[in-house]
Design a protein around this motif. Structure first.
Motif, PDB file in Angstrom:
ATOM      1  N   GLU A   1       3.788   2.215 -11.506  1.00 18.02           N
ATOM      2  CA  GLU A   1       2.832   2.817 -10.589  1.00 18.02           C
ATOM      3  C   GLU A   1       3.342   2.630  -9.170  1.00 18.02           C
ATOM      4  N   HIS A   2       2.903   3.517  -8.275  1.00 18.66           N
ATOM      5  CA  HIS A   2       3.391   3.457  -6.897  1.00 18.66           C
ATOM      6  C   HIS A   2       2.248   3.591  -5.900  1.00 18.66           C
ATOM      7  N   GLY A   3       2.405   2.879  -4.779  1.00 17.82           N
ATOM      8  CA  GLY A   3       1.715   3.187  -3.551  1.00 17.82           C
ATOM      9  C   GLY A   3       2.783   3.411  -2.496  1.00 17.82           C
ATOM     10  N   LEU A   4       2.727   4.532  -1.778  1.00 17.84           N
ATOM     11  CA  LEU A   4       3.714   4.854  -0.746  1.00 17.84           C
ATOM     12  C   LEU A   4       2.972   5.161   0.546  1.00 17.84           C
ATOM     13  N   TYR A   5       3.128   4.296   1.537  1.00 23.50           N
ATOM     14  CA  TYR A   5       2.534   4.537   2.850  1.00 23.50           C
ATOM     15  C   TYR A   5       3.651   4.917   3.812  1.00 23.50           C
ATOM     16  N   VAL A   6       3.527   6.087   4.439  1.00 24.18           N
ATOM     17  CA  VAL A   6       4.592   6.576   5.319  1.00 24.18           C
ATOM     18  C   VAL A   6       4.491   5.864   6.668  1.00 24.18           C
ATOM     19  N   LEU A   7       5.526   5.100   6.994  1.00 22.31           N
ATOM     20  CA  LEU A   7       5.583   4.339   8.237  1.00 22.31           C
ATOM     21  C   LEU A   7       6.122   5.155   9.396  1.00 22.31           C
ATOM     22  N   GLN A   8       6.992   6.111   9.094  1.00 24.32           N
ATOM     23  CA  GLN A   8       7.690   6.849  10.150  1.00 24.32           C
ATOM     24  C   GLN A   8       8.213   8.157   9.579  1.00 24.32           C
ATOM     25  N   GLY A   9       8.233   9.207  10.421  1.00 24.79           N
ATOM     26  CA  GLY A   9       8.889  10.451  10.049  1.00 24.79           C
ATOM     27  C   GLY A   9       8.048  11.351   9.172  1.00 24.79           C
TER      28      GLY A   9
ATOM     29  N   PHE B   1      -0.724   8.383   2.891  1.00 24.55           N
ATOM     30  CA  PHE B   1      -0.564   7.486   1.745  1.00 24.55           C
ATOM     31  C   PHE B   1      -0.507   8.316   0.475  1.00 24.55           C
ATOM     32  N   MET B   2       0.461   8.015  -0.381  1.00 26.38           N
ATOM     33  CA  MET B   2       0.577   8.646  -1.692  1.00 26.38           C
ATOM     34  C   MET B   2       0.376   7.591  -2.773  1.00 26.38           C
ATOM     35  N   TRP B   3      -0.418   7.950  -3.761  1.00 26.60           N
ATOM     36  CA  TRP B   3      -0.798   7.020  -4.834  1.00 26.60           C
ATOM     37  C   TRP B   3      -0.442   7.675  -6.158  1.00 26.60           C
ATOM     38  N   LEU B   4       0.489   7.079  -6.915  1.00 28.26           N
ATOM     39  CA  LEU B   4       1.049   7.707  -8.113  1.00 28.26           C
ATOM     40  C   LEU B   4       0.759   6.865  -9.347  1.00 28.26           C
TER      41      LEU B   4
ATOM     42  N   PRO C   1      14.279   9.202  11.092  1.00 23.04           N
ATOM     43  CA  PRO C   1      14.274   8.767   9.693  1.00 23.04           C
ATOM     44  C   PRO C   1      12.878   8.857   9.073  1.00 23.04           C
ATOM     45  N   PHE C   2      12.844   9.069   7.777  1.00 19.86           N
ATOM     46  CA  PHE C   2      11.625   9.062   6.979  1.00 19.86           C
ATOM     47  C   PHE C   2      11.567   7.710   6.265  1.00 19.86           C
ATOM     48  N   ARG C   3      10.521   6.909   6.570  1.00 22.77           N
ATOM     49  CA  ARG C   3      10.440   5.547   6.028  1.00 22.77           C
ATOM     50  C   ARG C   3       9.050   5.328   5.434  1.00 22.77           C
ATOM     51  N   TYR C   4       9.007   4.651   4.289  1.00 23.28           N
ATOM     52  CA  TYR C   4       7.711   4.338   3.704  1.00 23.28           C
ATOM     53  C   TYR C   4       7.726   2.946   3.062  1.00 23.28           C
ATOM     54  N   LEU C   5       6.544   2.342   3.067  1.00 26.06           N
ATOM     55  CA  LEU C   5       6.310   1.070   2.398  1.00 26.06           C
ATOM     56  C   LEU C   5       5.966   1.388   0.947  1.00 26.06           C
TER      57      LEU C   5
END
Length: 278
Positions: free
Chosen positions: A218-226, A244-247, A262-266
């Motif tokens: 499972e994923h949580g992706l929070y976009v920090l930049q870009g 925020f993307m939740w998969l 740059p495109f960066r995510y946690l």
């Protein structure tokens, strides 16, 4: 009055507040059986929550376990006013946590030792460790708080506390990408004591995930930049800093990174454990 100091362009900070009455309600927010997208504009005052034993703090809940969807973790964005914090932040003795600071400075005390975490500061807190957190500056601070119930394994000890930062850890380039896709790993990925990983993923403009990743994590992706165009199941969705993307498990995913930065995510994922049977 508490103020928010200027933040590095590397980390997006939710501004709070409310949109004007003239704003259109159409947005990119969506929830499907395979994924959810929570755009940055939804993190307004009326969607914030308060939590027990915290003072001068509010939280946006981005993810929580849902039966039949993503079941392993919760993720918050915390906004902590000057003087705010908690001496009893965690109420679940089985929970482990990751903190990632995006603005301001906080004092994290773990088992009697105090650490100052500035933007990019990272902390892994194993279950059962005693920790507390305070904002002793004159400015508001913001951080991500990811929680997961620890899955212990007979013969493996609990992980150690990890204090680090985005600036201290060199990103590891993914194979055969010429450095356009890299991952900042704060813990040893081969350490099987850990049952979750929280990393920062970086794509240079034009970088891609060149195939639809489809896997059990499972994923949580929070976009920090870009910004980027992200493949989620069968859809291509534009995302930008603050989204925020939740998969759920096995949701196909890929991306094309836009520019000019740059495109960066946690990134959160569950790892290193058998699938429960029953």
């Amino acid at each position: 009055m508490t103020t928010t100091p200027p933040c590095s362009d590397r980390y997006y900070i939710p501004p709070g507040g409310l949109p004007p009455q003239t704003q259109l309600t159409t947005d990119r927010a969506m929830f499907t059986e395979a994924y959810a997208v929570i755009p940055k504009g939804t993190l307004s005052d009326i969607t914030a929550s308060l939590l027990p034993f915290w003072e001068g703090a509010r939280f946006w809940v981005l993810a929580r376990p849902l039966s039949g969807f993503a079941e392993t973790f919760s993720q918050y964005v915390a906004e902590i006013e000057a003087g705010g914090g908690s001496d009893r932040p965690e109420v679940d003795a089985a929970a482990q946590s990751v903190l990632f600071v995006v603005s301001g400075t906080v004092e994290l005390t773990v088992d009697g030792t105090t650490h100052r975490l500035a933007p990019g500061g990272f902390a892994y807190l194993p279950p059962g460790c005693g920790w507390r957190l305070r904002n002793r500056t004159g400015h508001r601070a913001s951080l991500h708080w990811i929680r997961k119930k620890y899955q212990s394994v007979d013969g493996l000890s609990s992980p150690d506390v990890v204090i680090s930062s985005d600036a201290e850890v060199a990103p590891m380039a993914m194979p055969d990408t010429n450095g356009v896709w890299a991952t900042t790993r704060f813990v040893d990925p081969t350490d099987l004591r850990h049952d979750m990983h929280v990393t920062v993923v970086t794509f240079q403009p034009g970088g891609v995930i060149p195939f639809p990743e489809t896997h059990v994590m499972e994923h949580g992706l929070y976009v920090l930049q870009g910004k980027a165009v992200y493949r989620l199941n069968q859809d291509w969705v534009e995302v930008e800093a603050g989204d925020f993307m939740w998969l759920r498990a096995f949701c196909p995913q890929a991306c094309y990174a836009g520019g000019p930065e740059p495109f960066r995510y946690l990134l959160y994922k569950d790892v290193n454990r058998h699938a429960p049977l029953g």
